[in-house]
Design a protein around this motif. Structure first.
Motif, PDB file in Angstrom:
ATOM      1  N   ILE A  98      47.750  46.019 -11.470  1.00 16.02           N
ATOM      2  CA  ILE A  98      46.400  46.282 -10.989  1.00 16.02           C
ATOM      3  C   ILE A  98      46.488  47.509 -10.094  1.00 16.02           C
ATOM      4  CG2 ILE A  98      44.441  45.389  -9.691  1.00 16.02           C
ATOM      5  CD1 ILE A  98      45.571  42.563 -10.272  1.00 16.02           C
ATOM      6  N   VAL A 142      43.032  46.891 -14.513  1.00 12.55           N
ATOM      7  CA  VAL A 142      44.254  46.213 -14.935  1.00 12.55           C
ATOM      8  C   VAL A 142      44.764  46.976 -16.146  1.00 12.55           C
ATOM      9  CG1 VAL A 142      45.250  44.066 -15.791  1.00 12.55           C
ATOM     10  CG2 VAL A 142      43.398  43.990 -14.112  1.00 12.55           C
ATOM     11  N   ALA A 167      50.040  42.198 -11.785  1.00  9.82           N
ATOM     12  CA  ALA A 167      48.829  41.501 -12.219  1.00  9.82           C
ATOM     13  C   ALA A 167      49.101  40.012 -12.372  1.00  9.82           C
ATOM     14  CB  ALA A 167      48.323  42.091 -13.519  1.00  9.82           C
ATOM     15  N   LYS A 175      44.647  39.047  -9.200  1.00 12.50           N
ATOM     16  CA  LYS A 175      43.412  39.353  -9.931  1.00 12.50           C
ATOM     17  C   LYS A 175      42.192  38.847  -9.180  1.00 12.50           C
ATOM     18  CE  LYS A 175      45.266  39.730 -14.598  1.00 12.50           C
ATOM     19  NZ  LYS A 175      45.297  39.179 -15.951  1.00 12.50           N
ATOM     20  N   SER A 176      42.286  37.665  -8.568  1.00  9.17           N
ATOM     21  CA  SER A 176      41.138  37.147  -7.815  1.00  9.17           C
ATOM     22  C   SER A 176      40.899  37.973  -6.553  1.00  9.17           C
ATOM     23  CB  SER A 176      41.336  35.677  -7.464  1.00  9.17           C
ATOM     24  OG  SER A 176      42.398  35.523  -6.553  1.00  9.17           O
ATOM     25  N   GLU A 207      39.108  41.111  -7.598  1.00 12.55           N
ATOM     26  CA  GLU A 207      37.691  40.842  -7.880  1.00 12.55           C
ATOM     27  C   GLU A 207      36.877  40.817  -6.592  1.00 12.55           C
ATOM     28  OE1 GLU A 207      36.159  40.888 -10.788  1.00 12.55           O
ATOM     29  OE2 GLU A 207      38.129  41.369 -11.625  1.00 12.55           O
TER      30      GLU A 207
END
Length: 153
Positions: free
Chosen positions: A4, A18, A39, A44-45, A48
């Motif tokens: 990421i 990503v 990643a 990832k959260s 976001e």
């Protein structure tokens, strides 16, 4: 390897993307320079949430810029400079001069946001664009007047 991106990387992607990269490129370049993180589901959260915060910040900044644009559209600046024949100035009015004058009126703007193709060198009225945000541009009315001469010798 999937990573990421934490920063914009030329020819690879922009912040928050990503992307799949070669194992060596990721481990030896992107991760040590803190340009990317691995990643994983947890990362990832987090990304976001960072993207959502960035969107909210951009919306707030754009709203602030639009409000400032409405205020600046009503502002008119006037400069008095010495001028010779044919209304040519002995000098010029630059974006720094305009920024200083705006500061005296209570607007704190960076001179680099004031877009003059070239300094104003003649007497007259000008519309000067001020780029406040990506899609928000205000227009200042700038008037340059000829200085009244002292008593003729």
């Amino acid at each position: 390897m999937e990573v990421i991106l934490k920063e914009d990387v030329p020819k690879l992607g922009s912040r928050g993307d990503v992307v799949k990269v070669a194992e060596g490129y990721g481990r030896n370049y992107l991760l040590p320079k803190k340009l990317a993180i691995e990643a994983t589901a947890a990362n990832k959260s987090v990304i976001e949430q960072m993207k959502a915060a960035a969107v909210r910040r951009q919306q707030r900044d754009k709203a602030d810029a639009e409000a400032l644009s409405k205020q600046l559209d009503a502002v008119s600046l006037s400069f008095t400079r010495r001028a010779g024949e044919h209304d040519q100035l002995f000098g010029s009015v630059t974006s720094s001069d305009i920024a200083t004058e705006l500061e005296h009126k209570g607007f704190n703007l960076d001179r680099r946001k004031i877009h003059l193709d070239e300094p104003i060198k003649t007497v007259g009225e000008y519309k000067v664009p001020v780029r406040l945000y990506k899609d928000v541009t205000a227009t200042l009315k700038v008037t340059v007047q000829k200085e009244k001469d002292a008593e003729p010798a």
